[in-house]
Enzyme design. Structure first.
Site, mmCIF file in Angstrom:
data_model
loop_
_atom_site.group_PDB
_atom_site.id
_atom_site.type_symbol
_atom_site.label_atom_id
_atom_site.label_comp_id
_atom_site.label_asym_id
_atom_site.label_seq_id
_atom_site.Cartn_x
_atom_site.Cartn_y
_atom_site.Cartn_z
ATOM 1 N N LYS A 13 153.022 66.261 89.206
ATOM 2 C CA LYS A 13 152.981 65.686 91.296
ATOM 3 C C LYS A 13 152.921 66.556 92.323
ATOM 4 O O LYS A 13 151.848 67.161 92.962
ATOM 5 C CB LYS A 13 153.433 64.453 91.342
ATOM 6 C CG LYS A 13 153.840 63.559 90.552
ATOM 7 C CD LYS A 13 154.724 62.299 90.841
ATOM 8 C CE LYS A 13 156.338 62.941 90.564
ATOM 9 N NZ LYS A 13 157.333 63.152 89.241
ATOM 10 N N ARG A 88 160.723 55.495 94.149
ATOM 11 C CA ARG A 88 161.355 55.936 92.644
ATOM 12 C C ARG A 88 161.828 54.184 92.095
ATOM 13 O O ARG A 88 162.131 54.792 91.302
ATOM 14 C CB ARG A 88 162.713 56.544 92.928
ATOM 15 C CG ARG A 88 163.314 57.671 92.163
ATOM 16 C CD ARG A 88 162.219 59.212 91.758
ATOM 17 N NE ARG A 88 162.770 60.124 91.310
ATOM 18 C CZ ARG A 88 162.329 61.479 91.853
ATOM 19 N NH1 ARG A 88 161.474 61.168 92.420
ATOM 20 N NH2 ARG A 88 163.084 62.445 91.254
ATOM 21 N N ARG A 127 160.480 77.116 81.486
ATOM 22 C CA ARG A 127 160.157 78.059 82.376
ATOM 23 C C ARG A 127 161.209 78.303 83.279
ATOM 24 O O ARG A 127 161.365 79.127 83.359
ATOM 25 C CB ARG A 127 159.020 76.790 83.036
ATOM 26 C CG ARG A 127 158.753 77.122 84.727
ATOM 27 C CD ARG A 127 157.518 76.111 85.066
ATOM 28 N NE ARG A 127 158.977 75.236 85.584
ATOM 29 C CZ ARG A 127 158.002 73.720 85.955
ATOM 30 N NH1 ARG A 127 156.296 73.650 86.525
ATOM 31 N NH2 ARG A 127 159.090 73.139 86.703
ATOM 32 N N ARG A 135 165.828 75.332 89.833
ATOM 33 C CA ARG A 135 166.842 74.433 90.939
ATOM 34 C C ARG A 135 167.810 74.399 90.142
ATOM 35 O O ARG A 135 167.922 74.359 88.621
ATOM 36 C CB ARG A 135 165.379 73.476 90.922
ATOM 37 C CG ARG A 135 164.266 73.123 92.301
ATOM 38 C CD ARG A 135 163.373 72.208 91.778
ATOM 39 N NE ARG A 135 164.056 70.954 91.422
ATOM 40 C CZ ARG A 135 163.061 69.594 91.468
ATOM 41 N NH1 ARG A 135 161.664 69.822 92.027
ATOM 42 N NH2 ARG A 135 163.914 68.499 91.510
ATOM 43 N N ARG A 146 167.420 63.616 84.621
ATOM 44 C CA ARG A 146 166.406 62.994 85.556
ATOM 45 C C ARG A 146 164.798 62.087 84.490
ATOM 46 O O ARG A 146 164.870 60.511 85.611
ATOM 47 C CB ARG A 146 165.915 64.194 85.543
ATOM 48 C CG ARG A 146 166.333 64.232 87.279
ATOM 49 C CD ARG A 146 166.330 66.425 86.692
ATOM 50 N NE ARG A 146 165.158 66.027 88.073
ATOM 51 C CZ ARG A 146 164.389 67.285 87.985
ATOM 52 N NH1 ARG A 146 164.648 68.616 86.430
ATOM 53 N NH2 ARG A 146 163.414 67.499 88.122
HETATM 54 P P1 AMP Z 1 162.573 65.407 92.730
HETATM 55 O O1 AMP Z 1 161.943 67.120 93.673
HETATM 56 O O2 AMP Z 1 160.975 64.477 93.371
HETATM 57 O O3 AMP Z 1 161.939 65.500 91.024
HETATM 58 O O4 AMP Z 1 163.273 64.736 93.376
HETATM 59 C C1 AMP Z 1 164.504 65.570 93.026
HETATM 60 C C2 AMP Z 1 165.643 64.906 93.089
HETATM 61 O O5 AMP Z 1 165.666 64.345 94.264
HETATM 62 C C3 AMP Z 1 166.320 63.864 92.171
HETATM 63 O O6 AMP Z 1 166.413 63.477 91.400
HETATM 64 C C4 AMP Z 1 166.735 62.279 92.676
HETATM 65 O O7 AMP Z 1 168.201 62.881 92.987
HETATM 66 C C5 AMP Z 1 166.318 62.725 94.730
HETATM 67 N N1 AMP Z 1 165.403 61.832 94.889
HETATM 68 C C6 AMP Z 1 163.922 62.537 95.090
HETATM 69 N N2 AMP Z 1 163.557 61.523 95.692
HETATM 70 C C7 AMP Z 1 163.954 60.208 95.285
HETATM 71 C C8 AMP Z 1 163.634 59.150 95.525
HETATM 72 N N3 AMP Z 1 162.765 58.414 96.442
HETATM 73 N N4 AMP Z 1 164.724 58.467 95.546
HETATM 74 C C9 AMP Z 1 165.696 58.898 94.933
HETATM 75 N N5 AMP Z 1 165.901 60.027 94.643
HETATM 76 C C10 AMP Z 1 165.226 60.574 95.353
#
Ligand code: AMP
Length: 193
Positions: A13, A88, A127, A135, A146
């Protein structure tokens, strides 16, 4: 143009959003990036969410909606927004509908990047083991968490959207440029010239 990119962590994404931003001058609204930025700058929000991100769980809906409300208002003059990693949860999807209609906006395009999660898991752990700037949440344990959270809390929003919209499915296991081209076509077909 309000475009929602759906799909599990690691499906591409962010990569695709970056490309769309460059080509169409849209803004990328990635809640993950916003939260990581807050953590980096040690803001009050950053302090609250640091452990949540490291655990792979979700940040609470109220906080996310508060951030998103500001971002939607801030981007009022942008030609388009790409929602990446948001919504989410069903609650966030419902709140987004309300927020958009309060601002006389609507969802214009929904794209799901469909991937084989086992293969994805292998790809990301490999990776992460090879990369120097990893991260906190890209290790195998947290990634597994996740993906679990995605399947339980996020995947149901696809069926929720399918009640009112057409969700375009793209095979996210194809190479990046092939996925780019397919997304491009969808945007072109959905943009009023
Ligand atoms: P991402 O970079 O989108 O994979 O997000 C990394 C982490 O940020 C996730 O595992 C959640 O802990 C938090 N996070 C990101 N977006 C959301 C969201 N829309 N709702 C809740 N937690 C979020």
């Amino acid at each position: 143009m309000n475009l929602i990119l759906l799909g599990p962590p690691g499906c591409g994404k962010g990569t695709q959003a970056t490309y769309i931003v460059k080509k169409y001058d849209y803004v990328q609204l990635s809640t993950g990036d916003m939260l990581r930025e807050a953590i980096k700058n040690n803001t009050p929000t950053g302090k609250v969410v640091k452990d949540v991100l490291a655990s792979g769980k979700l940040v609470n809906n109220e906080l996310i909606m508060q951030i998103m409300k500001e971002k939607i208002e801030e981007t009022a003059t942008s030609p388009g927004r790409i929602f990446d990693g948001f919504p989410r949860t069903l609650s966030q999807a419902e709140s987004l509908n309300a927020l958009l209609s309060q601002n006389n906006l609507s969802i214009d395009l929904l794209i799901e990047l469909v991937v084989n999660q086992e293969e994805l898991f292998e790809r990301i752990t490999k990776r992460a083991s090879e990369s120097e700037s990893v991260r906190d949440d890209d290790n195998a344990d947290v990634l597994r968490k996740r993906l679990d959270v995605y399947n339980k809390e996020t995947k149901p929003i696809i069926a929720f959207y399918e009640k009112d919209f057409f969700v375009n499915k793209i095979d996210g296991m194809q190479d990046i440029s092939t996925v780019n081209k397919l997304i491009d076509k969808l945007i072109e077909n959905n943009t009023k010239h």
